[in-house]
Scaffold this active site. Structure first.
Site, PDB file in Angstrom:
ATOM      1  N   TYR A 134       0.852  -1.191   0.000  1.00 12.57           N
ATOM      2  CA  TYR A 134       0.000   0.000   0.000  1.00 12.57           C
ATOM      3  C   TYR A 134       0.884   1.235   0.000  1.00 12.57           C
ATOM      4  O   TYR A 134       2.071   1.176   0.301  1.00 12.57           O
ATOM      5  CB  TYR A 134      -0.983   0.011   1.179  1.00 12.57           C
ATOM      6  CG  TYR A 134      -0.411   0.454   2.504  1.00 12.57           C
ATOM      7  CD1 TYR A 134      -0.503   1.786   2.912  1.00 12.57           C
ATOM      8  CD2 TYR A 134       0.215  -0.444   3.357  1.00 12.57           C
ATOM      9  CE1 TYR A 134       0.007   2.193   4.131  1.00 12.57           C
ATOM     10  CE2 TYR A 134       0.717  -0.047   4.575  1.00 12.57           C
ATOM     11  CZ  TYR A 134       0.629   1.276   4.958  1.00 12.57           C
ATOM     12  OH  TYR A 134       1.135   1.684   6.163  1.00 12.57           O
ATOM     13  N   CYS A 135       0.292   2.359  -0.380  1.00 17.60           N
ATOM     14  CA  CYS A 135       1.024   3.638  -0.401  1.00 17.60           C
ATOM     15  C   CYS A 135       0.059   4.724   0.068  1.00 17.60           C
ATOM     16  O   CYS A 135      -0.756   4.477   0.951  1.00 17.60           O
ATOM     17  CB  CYS A 135       1.579   3.910  -1.804  1.00 17.60           C
ATOM     18  SG  CYS A 135       0.312   4.026  -3.079  1.00 17.60           S
ATOM     19  N   ARG A 136       0.111   5.885  -0.513  1.00 18.21           N
ATOM     20  CA  ARG A 136      -0.793   6.963  -0.122  1.00 18.21           C
ATOM     21  C   ARG A 136      -2.144   6.825  -0.813  1.00 18.21           C
ATOM     22  O   ARG A 136      -3.191   6.905  -0.187  1.00 18.21           O
ATOM     23  CB  ARG A 136      -0.178   8.328  -0.451  1.00 18.21           C
ATOM     24  CG  ARG A 136      -1.066   9.494  -0.073  1.00 18.21           C
ATOM     25  CD  ARG A 136      -0.423  10.838  -0.416  1.00 18.21           C
ATOM     26  NE  ARG A 136      -1.375  11.901  -0.229  1.00 18.21           N
ATOM     27  CZ  ARG A 136      -2.218  12.328  -1.153  1.00 18.21           C
ATOM     28  NH1 ARG A 136      -2.233  11.786  -2.348  1.00 18.21           N
ATOM     29  NH2 ARG A 136      -3.071  13.300  -0.891  1.00 18.21           N
ATOM     30  N   TRP A 163      -3.452   4.481   2.125  1.00 18.19           N
ATOM     31  CA  TRP A 163      -3.460   5.293   3.331  1.00 18.19           C
ATOM     32  C   TRP A 163      -4.645   6.248   3.371  1.00 18.19           C
ATOM     33  O   TRP A 163      -5.249   6.469   4.424  1.00 18.19           O
ATOM     34  CB  TRP A 163      -2.136   6.042   3.451  1.00 18.19           C
ATOM     35  CG  TRP A 163      -2.059   6.961   4.629  1.00 18.19           C
ATOM     36  CD1 TRP A 163      -1.936   8.310   4.617  1.00 18.19           C
ATOM     37  CD2 TRP A 163      -2.093   6.583   6.018  1.00 18.19           C
ATOM     38  NE1 TRP A 163      -1.902   8.804   5.893  1.00 18.19           N
ATOM     39  CE2 TRP A 163      -1.992   7.759   6.778  1.00 18.19           C
ATOM     40  CE3 TRP A 163      -2.206   5.371   6.685  1.00 18.19           C
ATOM     41  CZ2 TRP A 163      -1.995   7.761   8.162  1.00 18.19           C
ATOM     42  CZ3 TRP A 163      -2.207   5.375   8.067  1.00 18.19           C
ATOM     43  CH2 TRP A 163      -2.106   6.565   8.788  1.00 18.19           C
TER      44      TRP A 163
END
Length: 178
Positions: A134-136, A163
């Site tokens: 996952y990231c932003r 996120w």
């Protein structure tokens, strides 16, 4: 008269240089067109396998409801990897996740397990282990899935909500500071 003599001498030397250039020109072999398209079957198979690896790939996408239980009861057989940069992770992260920035991800997969642990502080995921990226907002995590697949990892997932969705669902809290 002097002008004419100089012109004639330079013209003669230029002519001899031109003749020397023509004598040294490379010759090219002419191949019949039918030979250019005959590729070995093994070469065709290798090219097809390479193209399959380089083809854009979409990993399985997880939702918030699928990721939430993984954070409540983390497993040693599954990794939740945050691919944001360390300065972004300071804002918070999903509980039980570990940080492995996208900028170093590809090189990190080539490290030995001991070097990986020394550099990142956690065990290197096995090629068969479940890995969720996952990231932003979900874009870098999709790239991370592609990088992992190209490095031989098979059980990889993308938490596309990432996120932003996590904070909106969890009430904007800071999460953990892993």
């Amino acid at each position: 008269m002097l002008r004419t003599a100089l012109f004639n001498t330079t013209r003669c030397s230029a002519r001899s240089t031109l003749l020397a250039r023509q004598a040294v020109r490379p010759t090219y072999q002419v191949f019949a067109r039918y030979q250019s398209s005959k590729a070995d079957d093994a070469l065709k198979a290798a090219r097809k396998a390479k193209d399959k690896l380089q083809k854009d790939w979409q990993g399985p996408v997880l939702t918030y409801e699928q990721v939430k239980p993984k954070t409540l009861s983390p497993s040693a057989d599954a990794y939740l990897i945050d691919v944001r940069e360390p300065d972004e992770v300071m804002q918070g992260s999903i509980p039980s996740s570990v940080n492995l920035p996208l900028s170093v991800l590809a090189n990190s997969f080539h490290l030995t397990p001991q070097a990986f642990k020394a550099q990142h502080g956690f065990e290197k995921p096995g090629k068969q282990q479940e890995v969720v990226f996952y990231c932003r907002s979900g874009m870098r995590s999709a790239s991370a899935c592609d990088i992992a697949r190209r490095n031989g990892y098979e059980n990889i997932f993308n938490y596309e909500g990432s996120w932003l969705e996590w904070t909106s669902r969890e009430g904007g809290g800071k999460g953990s500071t892993a």
